[in-house]
Design a protein around this motif. Structure first.
Motif, mmCIF file in Angstrom:
data_model
loop_
_atom_site.group_PDB
_atom_site.id
_atom_site.type_symbol
_atom_site.label_atom_id
_atom_site.label_comp_id
_atom_site.label_asym_id
_atom_site.label_seq_id
_atom_site.Cartn_x
_atom_site.Cartn_y
_atom_site.Cartn_z
ATOM 1 N N GLU A 2 -21.601 -9.016 -37.168
ATOM 2 C CA GLU A 2 -20.845 -7.975 -36.478
ATOM 3 C C GLU A 2 -19.442 -7.960 -37.061
ATOM 4 O O GLU A 2 -18.622 -8.841 -36.756
ATOM 5 C CB GLU A 2 -20.821 -8.223 -34.965
ATOM 6 C CG GLU A 2 -19.894 -7.311 -34.192
ATOM 7 C CD GLU A 2 -20.028 -5.846 -34.598
ATOM 8 O OE1 GLU A 2 -18.993 -5.206 -34.834
ATOM 9 O OE2 GLU A 2 -21.167 -5.341 -34.686
ATOM 10 N N LEU A 8 -16.778 -6.317 -36.528
ATOM 11 C CA LEU A 8 -15.613 -6.192 -35.645
ATOM 12 C C LEU A 8 -15.212 -7.529 -35.034
ATOM 13 O O LEU A 8 -14.183 -7.620 -34.354
ATOM 14 C CB LEU A 8 -15.879 -5.163 -34.547
ATOM 15 C CG LEU A 8 -16.215 -3.738 -35.011
ATOM 16 C CD1 LEU A 8 -16.115 -2.754 -33.856
ATOM 17 C CD2 LEU A 8 -15.341 -3.299 -36.180
ATOM 18 N N VAL A 20 -10.270 -7.115 -39.428
ATOM 19 C CA VAL A 20 -11.135 -6.030 -39.890
ATOM 20 C C VAL A 20 -10.361 -4.736 -40.127
ATOM 21 O O VAL A 20 -10.629 -4.012 -41.089
ATOM 22 C CB VAL A 20 -12.312 -5.791 -38.906
ATOM 23 C CG1 VAL A 20 -11.832 -5.360 -37.538
ATOM 24 C CG2 VAL A 20 -13.299 -4.785 -39.485
ATOM 25 N N VAL A 21 -9.373 -4.426 -39.294
ATOM 26 C CA VAL A 21 -8.601 -3.186 -39.472
ATOM 27 C C VAL A 21 -7.831 -3.240 -40.780
ATOM 28 O O VAL A 21 -7.790 -2.264 -41.548
ATOM 29 C CB VAL A 21 -7.662 -2.950 -38.276
ATOM 30 C CG1 VAL A 21 -6.743 -1.757 -38.548
ATOM 31 C CG2 VAL A 21 -8.476 -2.705 -37.002
ATOM 32 N N THR A 80 -21.721 -1.294 -36.899
ATOM 33 C CA THR A 80 -21.294 -2.156 -35.804
ATOM 34 C C THR A 80 -22.260 -2.058 -34.634
ATOM 35 O O THR A 80 -22.958 -1.056 -34.472
ATOM 36 C CB THR A 80 -19.879 -1.764 -35.334
ATOM 37 O OG1 THR A 80 -19.536 -2.507 -34.149
ATOM 38 C CG2 THR A 80 -19.790 -0.278 -35.006
ATOM 39 N N LEU A 92 -15.939 -1.436 -29.897
ATOM 40 C CA LEU A 92 -15.532 -0.150 -30.472
ATOM 41 C C LEU A 92 -14.529 0.602 -29.598
ATOM 42 O O LEU A 92 -13.645 1.293 -30.117
ATOM 43 C CB LEU A 92 -16.769 0.713 -30.717
ATOM 44 C CG LEU A 92 -16.633 1.850 -31.731
ATOM 45 C CD1 LEU A 92 -16.093 1.330 -33.057
ATOM 46 C CD2 LEU A 92 -17.977 2.523 -31.930
ATOM 47 N N LEU A 151 -11.284 -0.749 -30.751
ATOM 48 C CA LEU A 151 -10.946 -0.727 -32.177
ATOM 49 C C LEU A 151 -11.180 0.602 -32.889
ATOM 50 O O LEU A 151 -10.755 0.776 -34.035
ATOM 51 C CB LEU A 151 -11.724 -1.822 -32.906
ATOM 52 C CG LEU A 151 -11.297 -3.259 -32.582
ATOM 53 C CD1 LEU A 151 -12.231 -4.260 -33.250
ATOM 54 C CD2 LEU A 151 -9.857 -3.498 -33.021
ATOM 55 N N LEU A 185 -9.176 1.654 -36.367
ATOM 56 C CA LEU A 185 -10.004 1.780 -37.564
ATOM 57 C C LEU A 185 -9.869 3.173 -38.176
ATOM 58 O O LEU A 185 -9.780 3.317 -39.396
ATOM 59 C CB LEU A 185 -11.467 1.491 -37.226
ATOM 60 C CG LEU A 185 -11.812 0.023 -36.965
ATOM 61 C CD1 LEU A 185 -13.202 -0.100 -36.351
ATOM 62 C CD2 LEU A 185 -11.729 -0.799 -38.258
#
Length: 332
Positions: A71, A73, A78-79, A98, A103, A106, A110
Motif C-alpha cells: 500500500e 500511501l 509518498v507525496v 491504492t 485517500l 491524502l 497527491l
C-alpha cells in the motif's frame, strides 16, 4: 534517445514501481492469512534511489509511471515521491494504485503534487464482505476517499474489482449500476494464480464473460470505448451512463501481446513479466546509467511472449518457474 524494446519488438515506455511491500490489509488474493514478513527499511528503495531510477528510465523513453505497493500511501514520503517523479523531464503521466484507506486525507496533497490518475481497489460494496475479503478493512474509509478524490478532477479514477467465485461475483450488476452516476471506470479483473495454490485458484476463478452475461440479462446496452491511459483493459460504456467498465482478463484472453510495462519491486529488482520468477537486481546500478540500461535490456531480452498463467501443458514450460513473490511484494 535509444528506446527500450524486447525481443518481440514491443516498446516499453511504462514502469510500475513498488515503493513498499507493506500493507494495512490482508486481501485474500494478495497475501496469506497470517500476513508476510515485511522487508526491513534499509532493504526498500530510498526516495533518492527512486527518483534516480526514474530519471534513468526517462532517459530511455519511459514517460509513464504507476506507483504501487503493498500500500503506497503507507510511505510517509509518498507525496514528495510523486512530486519529484512528476518533475522528471520526460515523465508526463504519474498514477497510483491504492486500497484507498488513507485517500480521504491524502487525495488533495497527491493531486497538488502532480498525480494524474488513481486506481482504487474495491472488490465489494458490502461492509461485511469487504471486511472478510480484506481480513479486517473498513469500507467506509474507502468510500470516503473515493468521494474526496472525485471532487479533485483527476484525469481518471478507476476501481479495481477482482472477481472471486462465491465471494463477490454476484455484485457485478451493483458495480455496473455504480457507473451510471459516477464518472469512474469499474475494472473487473480475473483472479490470477499468483501466490495461491492452483487448486485454490481453480475453485475461485471467474471468467469475465459473466460481465457481458449480466448486461444481457438486465437489458443493459453497451458499446466499446477508448480510454486514455496505460492499462490492459478492454473498455465499454453502458448507454446513458456517466462512467464506464473495463475487463482485464489475463487468463481467458491474454493481454501479453501488447505488454509495454516493466515492474520494479520495492527492494530494487526488475521483473519484465508479472508471472515468471525471473528478476534482476538493479539497485546497485541505479547510480550508473550505462550499467543500469544493460541490466534493463537484459531483462527485456529474456522477457517471454506470454505469461502462460494457468497453462494446462506445464511440461512445455522450459527453464522458467512462477514467481515466488505474492502480489503485495510485486506491485501488481
Amino acid at each position: 534517445m535509444e528506446k527500450l524494446y524486447d525481443s518481440y519488438d514491443r516498446l516499453h515506455d511504462y514502469v510500475r514501481l513498488s515503493i513498499t511491500d507493506r500493507c494495512n490489509l490482508r486481501c485474500v488474493y494478495c497475501m496469506p492469512k497470517e500476513g508476510l514478513p515485511f522487508f526491513p527499511t534499509d532493504r526498500v528503495l530510498s526516495q533518492d534511489e527512486i527518483v534516480q531510477l526514474i530519471e534513468n528510465f526517462a532517459a530511455m523513453g519511459v514517460s509513464k509511471v504507476r506507483i504501487t505497493g503493498g500500500e503506497p500511501l503507507l510511505r510517509t514520503d509518498v507525496v514528495e515521491i510523486v512530486r519529484r517523479i512528476k518533475a522528471v523531464d520526460g515523465i508526463n503521466d504519474v498514477s497510483i494504485t491504492t486500497n484507498g484507506l488513507f485517500l480521504a486525507k491524502l487525495a488533495k496533497p497527491l493531486k497538488e503534487a502532480g498525480l494524474d490518475r488513481l486506481n482504487i481497489s474495491l472488490d465489494t460494496f458490502k461492509a461485511d464482505r469487504y471486511k472478510k475479503i480484506t481480513r479486517g478493512g473498513n469500507i467506509q474509509q474507502v468510500l470516503d476517499g473515493i468521494a474526496v478524490a472525485s471532487k479533485l478532477h483527476f484525469k481518471k479514477i478507476k476501481l479495481n474489482i477482482v472477481l472471486i467465485k462465491g465471494q463477490n461475483d454476484d455484485e457485478v450488476l451493483d458495480f455496473l449500476h455504480y457507473t451510471k452516476g459516477h464518472d469512474v471506470n469499474a475494472r473487473f479483473i480475473e483472479f490470477m494464480p499468483i501466490g495461491n495454490s492452483l487448486k485454490t485458484w481453480q475453485k475461485e476463478y471467474v471468467g469475465l464473460k459473466n460481465v457481458f452475461d449480466t448486461c444481457k440479462d438486465n437489458g443493459l446496452a453497451y458499446h466499446p470505448i477508448v480510454l486514455r491511459g496505460n492499462g490492459p483493459s478492454d473498455n465499454y460504456q453502458i448507454e446513458g451512463y456517466e462512467g464506464s467498465f473495463g475487463l482485464i482478463h489475463p487468463i481467458s484472453s491474454k493481454f501479453c501481446e501488447n505488454c509495454n510495462r516493466l515492474r520494479i519491486t520495492a527492494d530494487g529488482y526488475v521483473k519484465a513479466c508479472l508471472y515468471w520468477n525471473e528478476e534482476i537486481d538493479i539497485r546497485s546500478a541505479i547510480g550508473d546509467p550505462v550499467a543500469f540500461r544493460k541490466l534493463i535490456q537484459k531483462a527485456l531480452d529474456n522477457k517471454p511472449l506470454n505469461h502462460e498463467m494457468a497453462m494446462s501443458e506445464t511440461d512445455r514450460i522450459i527453464d522458467k518457474a512462477p514467481t515466488w513473490r505474492h502480489m503485495s511484494q510485486i506491485g501488481g
